[in-house]
Design an enzyme around this catalytic site. Structure first.
Site, PDB file in Angstrom:
ATOM      1  N   ASP A  17      16.697 127.579 -59.276  1.00  0.00           N
ATOM      2  CA  ASP A  17      15.564 128.481 -59.474  1.00  0.00           C
ATOM      3  C   ASP A  17      15.003 128.959 -58.129  1.00  0.00           C
ATOM      4  OD1 ASP A  17      13.692 129.886 -60.930  1.00  0.00           O
ATOM      5  OD2 ASP A  17      12.330 128.196 -61.153  1.00  0.00           O
ATOM      6  N   ASN A  65      17.958 135.408 -69.677  1.00  0.00           N
ATOM      7  CA  ASN A  65      18.028 136.248 -68.476  1.00  0.00           C
ATOM      8  C   ASN A  65      18.548 137.660 -68.750  1.00  0.00           C
ATOM      9  OD1 ASN A  65      18.927 133.540 -66.197  1.00  0.00           O
ATOM     10  ND2 ASN A  65      16.922 134.394 -66.683  1.00  0.00           N
TER      11      ASN A  65
END
Length: 244
Positions: A17, A65
Site C-alpha cells: 500500500d 481497484n
C-alpha cells in the site's frame, strides 16, 4: 541484508500500500509510485528467497481497484506486463513458481498473455512460490470455493458431512500452500481490505508506517525480527507453548 533471524515465517503475505500517495508526496504522478513499487517487489522477493522463505503472496490489484481512474488501471496493467516479461527468466532461474490468484477474466489480453507465459514457464517448480493477488477479493474467493463444493454435493460427488477445513482450503486459490504466518501492510493503514480472509485466520499482523516504495530489505528484516519476538499460541496458554 543483516543476520538471518532465528525464527522465520514459512509464508509472508504483503499488502503493498501507498504507491500513489508516495508519488504525490514527491510531486510525481501516481503511476511513478507504482513503477517504484515494482523495484521493491524484485528486492523483497529476492530477499525472501535468500532467507529461505518459500511462499510470498503480494496484493497487487484488488477486485475493487477496477474503480480507479482508467488511465491508472491501464498503467498498472502495463506495468505488470512489463514486470513479468523482464523478470520471468529470474523466476525460472530461481525455481520460483508464479501463481496468479484472483478473477483473471477482466485482465487485458496483452497482460494476460504474459501472465500465462510466466505461469507455464514456472508451473513445475516447487522450491519457491510467488502468489500475485490480481483482481482479487477475499469474499469472492470464499464464494467461489463454496460454489465449487456445492456443485460437487449437488452432483453426488461429495457428502456435505465430508466438508472440513482441509477440503475447503483445497478449493481456494492458494490450495496446497501453507497459510501465511505473517501479514505486512505498508503505509500505516490498519485494515486487511478483503485480503486472504480465510488464510489469515492465525497470521501475525504488522502494520508499518512506510509506504511500499520505501519498504526496503532492511525494513523487512526489522519486521521479521518483530515476528520472531511474537508468541504464537493458537488458543493455548503461554506455558503450554513453552512446554512444546
Amino acid at each position: 541484508m543483516g543476520a538471518k533471524p532465528a525464527k522465520l515465517p514459512k509464508h509472508i503475505a504483503i499488502i503493498m500500500d501507498g504507491n500513489g500517495r508516495w508519488a504525490q508526496s514527491q510531486g510525481l504522478p501516481r503511476l511513478a509510485g507504482h513503477h517504484e513499487g515494482t523495484k521493491r517487489v524484485r528486492e523483497i522477493s529476492r530477499a525472501c528467497r535468500e532467507l529461505g522463505i518459500r511462499h510470498l503472496t503480494l496484493y497487487a490489484f484488488s477486485s475493487e481497484n477496477w474503480r480507479r481512474p482508467e488511465d491508472e488501471v491501464a498503467g498498472l496493467m502495463d506495468l505488470l506486463r512489463v514486470f513479468l516479461e523482464e523478470n520471468r527468466q529470474e523466476l525460472v532461474d530461481t525455481e520460483t513458481r508464479l501463481v496468479p490468484v484472483g478473477d483473471l477474466s477482466k485482465i487485458p489480453a496483452a497482460t494476460m498473455a504474459e501472465v500465462e507465459r510466466t505461469v507455464e514457464a514456472t508451473r513445475h517448480f516447487t522450491k519457491y512460490t510467488l502468489n500475485i493477488a490480481l483482481s482479487y477479493g477475499g469474499r469472492d474467493e470464499i464464494l467461489q470455493a463454496v460454489r465449487s463444493l456445492a456443485a460437487d454435493v449437488k452432483d453426488g460427488l461429495l457428502n456435505v458431512d465430508d466438508i472440513d477445513e482441509e477440503r475447503f482450503s483445497s478449493r481456494l486459490y492458494t490450495k496446497g500452500q501453507p497459510d501465511p504466518d505473517l501479514m505486512i501492510r505498508t503505509s500505516g493503514e490498519q485494515r486487511i481490505s478483503n485480503y486472504l480472509l480465510w488464510q489469515l485466520a492465525y497470521a501475525e499482523f504488522l502494520f508499518v508506517p512506510e509506504p511500499w516504495p520505501e519498504f526496503t530489505v532492511d525494513r523487512l528484516m526489522v519486521a521479521l525480527d518483530q515476528f520472531g519476538n511474537r508468541e504464537r499460541r493458537f488458543g493455548m496458554t503461554g506455558e503450554q507453548v513453552k512446554a512444546q
